[in-house]
Design an enzyme around this catalytic site. Structure first.
Site, PDB file in Angstrom:
ATOM      1  N   GLY A 156       0.736  -1.119  -0.006  1.00 54.82           N
ATOM      2  CA  GLY A 156       0.003   0.060  -0.062  1.00 54.82           C
ATOM      3  C   GLY A 156       0.866   1.184  -0.055  1.00 54.82           C
ATOM      4  O   GLY A 156       1.966   1.349  -0.255  1.00 54.82           O
ATOM      5  N   ARG A 157       0.368   2.205   0.591  1.00 58.16           N
ATOM      6  CA  ARG A 157       0.846   3.692   0.295  1.00 58.16           C
ATOM      7  C   ARG A 157       2.157   3.620   1.164  1.00 58.16           C
ATOM      8  O   ARG A 157       3.411   4.100   0.709  1.00 58.16           O
ATOM      9  CB  ARG A 157       0.080   4.677   1.176  1.00 58.16           C
ATOM     10  CG  ARG A 157      -0.826   5.226   0.342  1.00 58.16           C
ATOM     11  CD  ARG A 157      -1.693   6.334   1.180  1.00 58.16           C
ATOM     12  NE  ARG A 157      -2.359   5.449   2.152  1.00 58.16           N
ATOM     13  CZ  ARG A 157      -3.861   5.287   2.001  1.00 58.16           C
ATOM     14  NH1 ARG A 157      -4.510   5.575   1.156  1.00 58.16           N
ATOM     15  NH2 ARG A 157      -4.488   4.484   2.979  1.00 58.16           N
ATOM     16  N   ILE A 158       2.194   2.946   2.425  1.00 64.60           N
ATOM     17  CA  ILE A 158       3.366   3.198   3.322  1.00 64.60           C
ATOM     18  C   ILE A 158       4.467   2.222   2.732  1.00 64.60           C
ATOM     19  O   ILE A 158       5.701   2.569   2.772  1.00 64.60           O
ATOM     20  CB  ILE A 158       3.146   2.730   4.644  1.00 64.60           C
ATOM     21  CG1 ILE A 158       2.233   3.714   5.261  1.00 64.60           C
ATOM     22  CG2 ILE A 158       4.349   2.324   5.630  1.00 64.60           C
ATOM     23  CD1 ILE A 158       1.725   3.289   6.734  1.00 64.60           C
ATOM     24  N   THR A 235       6.246  -2.374  11.329  1.00 66.51           N
ATOM     25  CA  THR A 235       5.629  -1.241  11.636  1.00 66.51           C
ATOM     26  C   THR A 235       4.155  -1.176  11.419  1.00 66.51           C
ATOM     27  O   THR A 235       3.547   0.002  11.379  1.00 66.51           O
ATOM     28  CB  THR A 235       6.334  -0.027  10.965  1.00 66.51           C
ATOM     29  OG1 THR A 235       6.272  -0.223   9.499  1.00 66.51           O
ATOM     30  CG2 THR A 235       8.031   0.177  11.136  1.00 66.51           C
ATOM     31  N   ARG A 237       0.956  -3.905  12.479  1.00 71.18           N
ATOM     32  CA  ARG A 237       0.150  -3.872  13.724  1.00 71.18           C
ATOM     33  C   ARG A 237       0.990  -5.257  14.284  1.00 71.18           C
ATOM     34  O   ARG A 237       1.190  -6.304  13.361  1.00 71.18           O
ATOM     35  CB  ARG A 237      -0.876  -4.319  13.259  1.00 71.18           C
ATOM     36  CG  ARG A 237      -2.084  -3.158  13.172  1.00 71.18           C
ATOM     37  CD  ARG A 237      -2.207  -2.366  14.420  1.00 71.18           C
ATOM     38  NE  ARG A 237      -3.185  -1.084  14.057  1.00 71.18           N
ATOM     39  CZ  ARG A 237      -2.744   0.135  13.926  1.00 71.18           C
ATOM     40  NH1 ARG A 237      -1.408   0.353  13.837  1.00 71.18           N
ATOM     41  NH2 ARG A 237      -3.316   1.226  13.756  1.00 71.18           N
ATOM     42  N   GLU A 266      -0.107  -4.720  23.049  1.00 77.46           N
ATOM     43  CA  GLU A 266       0.398  -3.784  23.669  1.00 77.46           C
ATOM     44  C   GLU A 266      -0.207  -3.167  24.641  1.00 77.46           C
ATOM     45  O   GLU A 266      -1.379  -3.269  24.840  1.00 77.46           O
ATOM     46  CB  GLU A 266       0.436  -2.516  22.560  1.00 77.46           C
ATOM     47  CG  GLU A 266       1.357  -2.984  21.190  1.00 77.46           C
ATOM     48  CD  GLU A 266       1.178  -1.762  19.979  1.00 77.46           C
ATOM     49  OE1 GLU A 266       0.714  -0.747  20.438  1.00 77.46           O
ATOM     50  OE2 GLU A 266       1.832  -2.094  19.068  1.00 77.46           O
ATOM     51  N   HIS A 284       5.630   1.614  19.454  1.00 80.53           N
ATOM     52  CA  HIS A 284       4.655   2.231  18.431  1.00 80.53           C
ATOM     53  C   HIS A 284       4.874   3.841  18.252  1.00 80.53           C
ATOM     54  O   HIS A 284       3.811   4.517  18.648  1.00 80.53           O
ATOM     55  CB  HIS A 284       3.386   1.919  19.163  1.00 80.53           C
ATOM     56  CG  HIS A 284       2.158   1.768  17.972  1.00 80.53           C
ATOM     57  ND1 HIS A 284       1.281   1.146  18.055  1.00 80.53           N
ATOM     58  CD2 HIS A 284       2.178   2.346  16.773  1.00 80.53           C
ATOM     59  CE1 HIS A 284       0.566   0.947  17.063  1.00 80.53           C
ATOM     60  NE2 HIS A 284       1.092   1.979  16.042  1.00 80.53           N
ATOM     61  N   GLY A 286       5.548   4.902  14.809  1.00 80.81           N
ATOM     62  CA  GLY A 286       5.161   5.102  13.413  1.00 80.81           C
ATOM     63  C   GLY A 286       5.066   6.378  13.133  1.00 80.81           C
ATOM     64  O   GLY A 286       5.613   7.305  12.373  1.00 80.81           O
TER      65      GLY A 286
HETATM   66  C1  GLV Z   1      -0.739   3.850  13.541  1.00 82.06           C
HETATM   67  O1  GLV Z   1      -0.521   2.918  14.100  1.00 82.06           O
HETATM   68  C2  GLV Z   1      -1.916   4.001  12.786  1.00 82.06           C
HETATM   69  O2  GLV Z   1      -2.590   3.088  12.371  1.00 82.06           O
HETATM   70  O3  GLV Z   1      -2.214   5.407  12.470  1.00 82.06           O
END
Ligand code: GLV
Length: 325
Positions: A156-158, A235, A237, A266, A284, A286
């Site tokens: 995807g985008r990331i 990064t 889930r 978490e 967490h 990111g």
């Molecule tokens: C961060 O973990 C998000 O999903 O925005």
């Protein structure tokens, strides 16, 4: 009178400013902690809009309490904390904050790749503990990042933003998902099956949303297919990885190391994970920059204000609910 907008915990100023400027009364929970379902149920009742966080479990009982609400706006791109089916069944639109955290999360992914491969955190600890005895030809050798193969799961985008950065490091890119992505292909990426990606990658980086299908996608079987010199980066889930299986794989040197920003349960982490020296563990982070969190809060607020004004919010994850209303 119950304020129409409820914000579940303290949020950055840009979103608050938007809501204040709208002059719609709001209530923000004054503490910086996630609310248990019992408190959430009570707090969302009678609201027109709820701005929530990924730490809020918006389960069926909470959504039932929110019945009649015009929008639940998550301040996150991931929305696995919300039972979207239960929201849709109650005709509650749900929104997220895509796009604004892409670059920031990709930066952190690269930070983890570099840190775990080049033993940045371990090196820092050596210095602070006074163990550095001087340069040595065999001292703290890590792994090369430049030219190493990067496997992206969930294109995807990331993942695409990570690939753009990786291209500058001359990293061949493999990717796996349910579709091929022209931008990744243009960066030299090659679409392949999961098994091939796991077998060939020096860094396996996870970018899938958490769904029933992706939960424990990286289990002992997947880890066993990775090279003993490879690193796992997460990064996305935490529950995408079976953390107990990961600890076993790290301890038995089935893989070389892991760079993690997210965890299965978490804020707890699996027993033994913290003892593995071949890991970099972040809490967490990111999307954790001032500018990005500001943009996320602004976007969540805009989604709410659009819904309350009767306009389609830009980032609905269940648009069919809005279209049917
Ligand atoms: C961060 O973990 C998000 O999903 O925005």
């Amino acid at each position: 009178m119950t304020a129409p907008i409820f914000i579940t915990r303290l949020i950055p100023e840009p979103g608050l400013k938007k809501i204040r400027e709208s002059r719609i009364p709001f209530e923000m929970h004054p503490e910086d902690r996630s609310l248990p379902a019992s408190e959430l149920r009570h707090a969302v009742a009678g609201r027109q809009a709820v701005l929530c966080q990924l730490t809020d479990a918006m389960d069926e009982s909470v959504l039932e309490a929110a019945r009649g609400c015009k929008i639940v706006a998550n301040m996150a791109v991931g929305f696995n904390n919300i039972d979207v089916a239960a929201a849709s069944a109650r005709k509650i639109p749900v929104s997220n904050t895509p796009g604004v955290l892409t670059e920031c999360t990709a930066d952190l992914t690269l930070a983890l790749i570099l840190a775990v491969a080049r033993r940045v955190a371990e090196g820092d600890q050596e210095m602070r503990a006074g163990r550095f005895q001087g340069w040595g030809p065999l001292y703290m050798l890590g792994s090369d990042v430049s030219g190493a193969t990067l496997g992206l799961i969930g294109p995807g985008r990331i993942a695409t933003a990570v690939a753009r950065r990786a291209a500058a490091f001359g990293m061949p890119i493999l990717y796996h998902g349910n579709r091929s992505v022209p931008e990744l292909d243009q960066l030299g990426g090659r679409f392949c099956e999961l098994e091939e990606l796991l077998r060939l990658s020096d860094f396996v980086s996870l970018h899938v949303p958490l769904t029933a299908k992706t939960r424990h996608m990286i289990d002992s079987h997947a880890l066993a297919q990775m090279k003993p010199t490879a690193f796992l980066i997460n990064t996305a889930r935490g529950p995408v990885v079976n953390e107990a299986a990961l600890v076993h794989a790290l301890k038995t040197h089935q893989i070389a190391g892991a760079g993690l920003d997210v965890y299965e349960d978490e804020p707890r982490i699996a027993p033994g994970l913290a003892d593995c020296p071949n890991t970099v563990l972040l809490p967490h982070l990111g999307s954790a920059t001032l500018a990005t969190r500001g943009a996320m809060s602004r976007m969540a607020a805009e989604n709410i204000l659009a819904a309350l004004a009767g306009h389609t919010p830009s980032n609905l994850v269940n648009p069919e609910v809005w279209n049917a209303s």
